[in-house]
Design a protein around this motif. Structure first.
Motif, PDB file in Angstrom:
ATOM      1  N   SER A  42       2.603 -33.815 -36.030  1.00 12.70           N
ATOM      2  CA  SER A  42       1.603 -32.755 -36.098  1.00 12.70           C
ATOM      3  C   SER A  42       0.195 -33.307 -35.906  1.00 12.70           C
ATOM      4  O   SER A  42      -0.640 -32.701 -35.208  1.00 12.70           O
ATOM      5  CB  SER A  42       1.712 -32.034 -37.444  1.00 12.70           C
ATOM      6  N   ARG A  43      -0.081 -34.469 -36.499  1.00 10.75           N
ATOM      7  CA  ARG A  43      -1.391 -35.095 -36.317  1.00 10.75           C
ATOM      8  C   ARG A  43      -1.605 -35.489 -34.856  1.00 10.75           C
ATOM      9  O   ARG A  43      -2.706 -35.320 -34.308  1.00 10.75           O
ATOM     10  CB  ARG A  43      -1.513 -36.319 -37.222  1.00 10.75           C
ATOM     11  N   ALA A  44      -0.552 -35.990 -34.224  1.00  7.39           N
ATOM     12  CA  ALA A  44      -0.657 -36.345 -32.804  1.00  7.39           C
ATOM     13  C   ALA A  44      -0.928 -35.102 -31.965  1.00  7.39           C
ATOM     14  O   ALA A  44      -1.775 -35.113 -31.061  1.00  7.39           O
ATOM     15  CB  ALA A  44       0.626 -37.035 -32.348  1.00  7.39           C
ATOM     16  N   ARG A  45      -0.230 -34.018 -32.278  1.00 11.39           N
ATOM     17  CA  ARG A  45      -0.443 -32.764 -31.540  1.00 11.39           C
ATOM     18  C   ARG A  45      -1.875 -32.259 -31.724  1.00 11.39           C
ATOM     19  O   ARG A  45      -2.484 -31.745 -30.786  1.00 11.39           O
ATOM     20  CB  ARG A  45       0.531 -31.702 -32.044  1.00 11.39           C
ATOM     21  N   SER A  46      -2.413 -32.411 -32.928  1.00 16.32           N
ATOM     22  CA  SER A  46      -3.767 -31.909 -33.190  1.00 16.32           C
ATOM     23  C   SER A  46      -4.816 -32.663 -32.372  1.00 16.32           C
ATOM     24  O   SER A  46      -5.911 -32.158 -32.158  1.00 16.32           O
ATOM     25  CB  SER A  46      -4.091 -32.010 -34.688  1.00 16.32           C
ATOM     26  N   ARG A  47      -4.471 -33.865 -31.923  1.00 21.93           N
ATOM     27  CA  ARG A  47      -5.382 -34.638 -31.070  1.00 21.93           C
ATOM     28  C   ARG A  47      -5.226 -34.286 -29.589  1.00 21.93           C
ATOM     29  O   ARG A  47      -5.927 -34.844 -28.748  1.00 21.93           O
ATOM     30  CB  ARG A  47      -5.124 -36.133 -31.245  1.00 21.93           C
ATOM     31  N   GLY A  48      -4.279 -33.425 -29.288  1.00 20.25           N
ATOM     32  CA  GLY A  48      -4.061 -33.034 -27.900  1.00 20.25           C
ATOM     33  C   GLY A  48      -2.878 -33.707 -27.249  1.00 20.25           C
ATOM     34  O   GLY A  48      -2.680 -33.576 -26.036  1.00 20.25           O
ATOM     35  N   ALA A  49      -2.070 -34.427 -28.030  1.00 21.70           N
ATOM     36  CA  ALA A  49      -0.903 -35.102 -27.467  1.00 21.70           C
ATOM     37  C   ALA A  49       0.199 -34.095 -27.161  1.00 21.70           C
ATOM     38  O   ALA A  49       0.510 -33.235 -27.976  1.00 21.70           O
ATOM     39  CB  ALA A  49      -0.390 -36.164 -28.434  1.00 21.70           C
ATOM     40  N   ASP A  50       0.787 -34.222 -25.988  1.00 19.10           N
ATOM     41  CA  ASP A  50       1.933 -33.386 -25.637  1.00 19.10           C
ATOM     42  C   ASP A  50       3.220 -34.160 -25.924  1.00 19.10           C
ATOM     43  O   ASP A  50       3.201 -35.284 -26.432  1.00 19.10           O
ATOM     44  CB  ASP A  50       1.856 -32.930 -24.180  1.00 19.10           C
ATOM     45  N   THR A  51       4.368 -33.546 -25.585  1.00 20.64           N
ATOM     46  CA  THR A  51       5.648 -34.189 -25.866  1.00 20.64           C
ATOM     47  C   THR A  51       5.772 -35.533 -25.160  1.00 20.64           C
ATOM     48  O   THR A  51       6.263 -36.512 -25.728  1.00 20.64           O
ATOM     49  CB  THR A  51       6.809 -33.268 -25.451  1.00 20.64           C
ATOM     50  N   ALA A  52       5.323 -35.593 -23.907  1.00 23.08           N
ATOM     51  CA  ALA A  52       5.439 -36.834 -23.144  1.00 23.08           C
ATOM     52  C   ALA A  52       4.705 -37.979 -23.833  1.00 23.08           C
ATOM     53  O   ALA A  52       5.212 -39.103 -23.922  1.00 23.08           O
ATOM     54  CB  ALA A  52       4.890 -36.624 -21.730  1.00 23.08           C
ATOM     55  N   LEU A  53       3.506 -37.710 -24.329  1.00 25.84           N
ATOM     56  CA  LEU A  53       2.717 -38.763 -24.971  1.00 25.84           C
ATOM     57  C   LEU A  53       3.332 -39.177 -26.302  1.00 25.84           C
ATOM     58  O   LEU A  53       3.363 -40.367 -26.655  1.00 25.84           O
ATOM     59  CB  LEU A  53       1.278 -38.293 -25.166  1.00 25.84           C
ATOM     60  N   VAL A  54       3.833 -38.211 -27.071  1.00 26.49           N
ATOM     61  CA  VAL A  54       4.483 -38.530 -28.338  1.00 26.49           C
ATOM     62  C   VAL A  54       5.702 -39.411 -28.087  1.00 26.49           C
ATOM     63  O   VAL A  54       5.941 -40.389 -28.803  1.00 26.49           O
ATOM     64  CB  VAL A  54       4.875 -37.240 -29.089  1.00 26.49           C
ATOM     65  N   VAL A  55       6.470 -39.082 -27.048  1.00 26.79           N
ATOM     66  CA  VAL A  55       7.647 -39.887 -26.714  1.00 26.79           C
ATOM     67  C   VAL A  55       7.243 -41.303 -26.321  1.00 26.79           C
ATOM     68  O   VAL A  55       7.800 -42.288 -26.816  1.00 26.79           O
ATOM     69  CB  VAL A  55       8.454 -39.217 -25.583  1.00 26.79           C
ATOM     70  N   ARG A  56       6.245 -41.419 -25.435  1.00 26.35           N
ATOM     71  CA  ARG A  56       5.872 -42.747 -24.933  1.00 26.35           C
ATOM     72  C   ARG A  56       5.226 -43.626 -25.999  1.00 26.35           C
ATOM     73  O   ARG A  56       5.543 -44.815 -26.109  1.00 26.35           O
ATOM     74  CB  ARG A  56       4.922 -42.617 -23.744  1.00 26.35           C
ATOM     75  N   ASP A  57       4.324 -43.055 -26.791  1.00 28.12           N
ATOM     76  CA  ASP A  57       3.491 -43.882 -27.672  1.00 28.12           C
ATOM     77  C   ASP A  57       3.969 -43.947 -29.122  1.00 28.12           C
ATOM     78  O   ASP A  57       3.532 -44.831 -29.858  1.00 28.12           O
ATOM     79  CB  ASP A  57       2.044 -43.378 -27.636  1.00 28.12           C
ATOM     80  N   LEU A  58       4.837 -43.022 -29.530  1.00 28.70           N
ATOM     81  CA  LEU A  58       5.344 -43.057 -30.904  1.00 28.70           C
ATOM     82  C   LEU A  58       6.856 -43.261 -30.961  1.00 28.70           C
ATOM     83  O   LEU A  58       7.348 -44.194 -31.593  1.00 28.70           O
ATOM     84  CB  LEU A  58       4.970 -41.770 -31.647  1.00 28.70           C
ATOM     85  N   VAL A  59       7.594 -42.385 -30.297  1.00 30.03           N
ATOM     86  CA  VAL A  59       9.042 -42.380 -30.449  1.00 30.03           C
ATOM     87  C   VAL A  59       9.696 -43.625 -29.860  1.00 30.03           C
ATOM     88  O   VAL A  59      10.431 -44.348 -30.554  1.00 30.03           O
ATOM     89  CB  VAL A  59       9.643 -41.110 -29.815  1.00 30.03           C
ATOM     90  N   MET A  60       9.451 -43.899 -28.583  1.00 34.19           N
ATOM     91  CA  MET A  60      10.159 -44.997 -27.939  1.00 34.19           C
ATOM     92  C   MET A  60       9.784 -46.366 -28.507  1.00 34.19           C
ATOM     93  O   MET A  60      10.673 -47.207 -28.729  1.00 34.19           O
ATOM     94  CB  MET A  60       9.945 -44.951 -26.419  1.00 34.19           C
ATOM     95  N   PRO A  61       8.494 -46.643 -28.783  1.00 37.36           N
ATOM     96  CA  PRO A  61       8.192 -47.942 -29.408  1.00 37.36           C
ATOM     97  C   PRO A  61       8.886 -48.131 -30.752  1.00 37.36           C
ATOM     98  O   PRO A  61       9.375 -49.216 -31.065  1.00 37.36           O
ATOM     99  CB  PRO A  61       6.662 -47.901 -29.568  1.00 37.36           C
ATOM    100  N   ALA A  62       8.951 -47.066 -31.555  1.00 37.44           N
ATOM    101  CA  ALA A  62       9.602 -47.178 -32.863  1.00 37.44           C
ATOM    102  C   ALA A  62      11.098 -47.413 -32.716  1.00 37.44           C
ATOM    103  O   ALA A  62      11.679 -48.276 -33.388  1.00 37.44           O
ATOM    104  CB  ALA A  62       9.337 -45.908 -33.681  1.00 37.44           C
ATOM    105  N   LEU A  63      11.751 -46.660 -31.827  1.00 41.13           N
ATOM    106  CA  LEU A  63      13.185 -46.840 -31.642  1.00 41.13           C
ATOM    107  C   LEU A  63      13.505 -48.213 -31.058  1.00 41.13           C
ATOM    108  O   LEU A  63      14.515 -48.840 -31.435  1.00 41.13           O
ATOM    109  CB  LEU A  63      13.738 -45.734 -30.737  1.00 41.13           C
ATOM    110  N   CYS A  64      12.661 -48.689 -30.148  1.00 35.67           N
ATOM    111  CA  CYS A  64      12.888 -50.026 -29.585  1.00 35.67           C
ATOM    112  C   CYS A  64      12.742 -51.106 -30.652  1.00 35.67           C
ATOM    113  O   CYS A  64      13.517 -52.075 -30.685  1.00 35.67           O
ATOM    114  CB  CYS A  64      11.912 -50.285 -28.437  1.00 35.67           C
TER     115      CYS A  64
END
Length: 258
Positions: A42-64
């Motif tokens: 939600s904080r990422a979205r409030s900064r203007g992040a879309d799904t693609a950015l959340v996936v690239r910068d939060l989700v995939m680095p954490a899962l890796c």
């Protein structure tokens, strides 16, 4: 075969910086804290992040990183599976938009090649495509070449995106793409995955039109494609309806009035 050397599509757009959220996101995943994950997204979205950015910068680095922790014996397979399940629930709920109403967008088919069993990435990419106003059909992991080519030939999409994690599967990707081109000459073919992030030169070996570097690269490629839906004009087939080669028994079942 793609004309010339295929390019790697990566974003040049200035997106919001989510670097300060990546550490807390990883800790929330490791702790199984779903509410904390939702708050961070939600904080990422409030900064203007879309799904693609959340996936690239939060989700995939954490899962890796969790995957690396597992190889070092610092995380169990159960913790890795829990992290995957948590992200799979949280991300769709946070989506910033469902795209065009009624499936009015162009159509993208995503699939993992036969022998590729990790389909989480293409599920995320399907969400990215829908947010961009495209129809997206994710066929999942381990899709046999014959089944994929038949699926594409029955109702040709605007684009097909293939995920390849293992370098040894690059020749199979090339064979698959050649058969897709024969079955649906107007379909654009994209490739992505670990095999091409390790060595972008492998993209040219597949005959694909382009390689996608990450979710943001796909987002920008999809946004750049304009115009009318290919489905409405391809091969004289209707955009929706029963494929011409559908077995008669199944055709009778799905055509039966409810």
């Amino acid at each position: 075969m793609a004309a010339g050397r295929p390019r790697v599509v990566s974003s040049r757009q200035a997106d919001p910086d989510l670097g300060d959220l990546s550490g807390p996101f990883l800790l929330a995943l490791l702790g199984g804290d779903e509410s904390a994950l939702e708050e961070l997204v939600s904080r990422a979205r409030s900064r203007g992040a879309d799904t693609a950015l959340v996936v690239r910068d939060l989700v995939m680095p954490a899962l890796c990183e969790i995957g690396r922790m597992w190889t070092r014996g610092e995380a169990s397979i159960a913790e890795e599976h829990l992290a995957t399940a948590l992200v799979s629930r949280v991300l769709p709920r946070s989506s910033g938009g469902a795209g065009l109403p009624g499936g009015a967008g162009r159509r993208l088919v995503l699939a993992c090649l036969a022998g590729e069993f990790h389909d989480l990435g293409i599920r995320f990419l399907a969400d990215v495509a829908r947010e961009c106003g495209w129809e997206a059909e994710s066929l999942g992991a381990n899709v046999p070449r014959e089944a994929l080519v038949r699926f594409v030939s029955q109702r040709p999409p605007a684009a097909v995106a293939l995920s390849v994690a293992l370098a040894g599967h690059v020749p199979e990707a090339a064979r698959t793409i050649a058969e897709i081109r024969a079955a649906s000459p107007g379909t654009t073919v994209l490739v992505g995955g670990l095999a091409f992030r390790e060595d972008p030169e492998r993209i040219a070996l597949t005959g694909a039109d382009a390689g996608i570097s990450d979710a943001v690269g796909l987002r920008d490629w999809l946004r750049a494609q304009g115009g009318r839906s290919r489905d409405s004009v391809s091969n004289g087939l209707p955009a929706r309806g029963l494929p011409a080669e559908l077995p008669q028994a199944l055709r009778r079942r799905v055509s039966r009035s409810r």
